[in-house]
Design a protein around this motif. Structure first.
Motif, short mmCIF file in Angstrom:
data_model
loop_
_atom_site.label_atom_id
_atom_site.label_comp_id
_atom_site.label_asym_id
_atom_site.label_seq_id
_atom_site.Cartn_x
_atom_site.Cartn_y
_atom_site.Cartn_z
N LYS A 125 119.66 -111.90 -57.27
CA LYS A 125 120.73 -111.01 -57.72
C LYS A 125 120.48 -109.61 -57.20
CE LYS A 125 122.28 -113.07 -62.01
NZ LYS A 125 123.71 -112.88 -62.07
N ASN A 126 121.53 -109.02 -56.65
CA ASN A 126 121.50 -107.62 -56.26
C ASN A 126 122.53 -106.91 -57.14
OD1 ASN A 126 119.65 -107.84 -54.03
ND2 ASN A 126 121.29 -108.92 -52.97
N GLN A 127 122.06 -105.89 -57.87
CA GLN A 127 122.96 -105.20 -58.80
C GLN A 127 123.04 -103.72 -58.46
OE1 GLN A 127 121.17 -106.44 -62.60
NE2 GLN A 127 123.07 -107.57 -62.94
N THR A 179 127.46 -107.09 -59.31
CA THR A 179 126.37 -108.03 -59.01
C THR A 179 126.80 -108.99 -57.91
OG1 THR A 179 125.67 -107.96 -61.32
CG2 THR A 179 124.83 -109.77 -59.99
N GLU A 180 125.91 -109.17 -56.94
CA GLU A 180 126.05 -110.22 -55.94
C GLU A 180 124.92 -111.21 -56.18
OE1 GLU A 180 126.01 -108.63 -52.00
OE2 GLU A 180 127.89 -107.57 -52.28
N THR A 181 125.27 -112.47 -56.37
CA THR A 181 124.28 -113.50 -56.63
C THR A 181 124.29 -114.50 -55.47
OG1 THR A 181 124.64 -113.29 -59.00
CG2 THR A 181 123.50 -115.28 -58.25
N TYR A 225 128.57 -116.52 -51.68
CA TYR A 225 127.80 -115.87 -52.74
C TYR A 225 128.76 -115.59 -53.89
CZ TYR A 225 129.62 -111.35 -51.09
OH TYR A 225 130.44 -110.32 -50.71
N GLU A 245 130.19 -113.04 -56.76
CA GLU A 245 130.34 -111.61 -57.02
C GLU A 245 130.94 -111.44 -58.42
OE1 GLU A 245 131.93 -108.37 -54.14
OE2 GLU A 245 133.66 -109.27 -55.15
#
Length: 84
Positions: free
Chosen positions: A14-16, A30-32, A44, A46
């Motif tokens: 996860k990038n938040q 968030t991109e998971t 991915y 979102e």
């Protein structure tokens, strides 16, 4: 994702990003990226969580969710239809 060929669990990254809009509220984007599942390199997840101040002193929480495709796949419709 609820797909018969997918495992019951998988690792994910996860990038938040948190953004604050002064006194109006917050946005958490968030991109998971899900690893170890079929076609994981094609998409991915979102999501966006909006927390907004209300006039009565409370808060309003809104969640947006989507599957973002980064590669073409003939299984796109299946992935879209089986995503929770």
């Amino acid at each position: 994702i609820n797909v018969p060929m997918a495992p019951s669990h998988a690792h994910a990254t996860k990038n938040q990003r948190l953004r604050r809009f002064e006194n109006q509220g917050l946005c958490v984007e968030t991109e998971t990226i899900v690893n170890d599942v079929p076609l994981a390199d094609c998409f991915y997840i979102e999501d966006r969580l909006l927390i907004e101040a209300r006039d009565d002193g409370g808060v309003s929480i809104t969640i947006y969710f989507s599957v973002r495709f980064i590669k073409r796949t003939m299984f796109k419709t299946i992935l879209e239809n089986t995503t929770i």
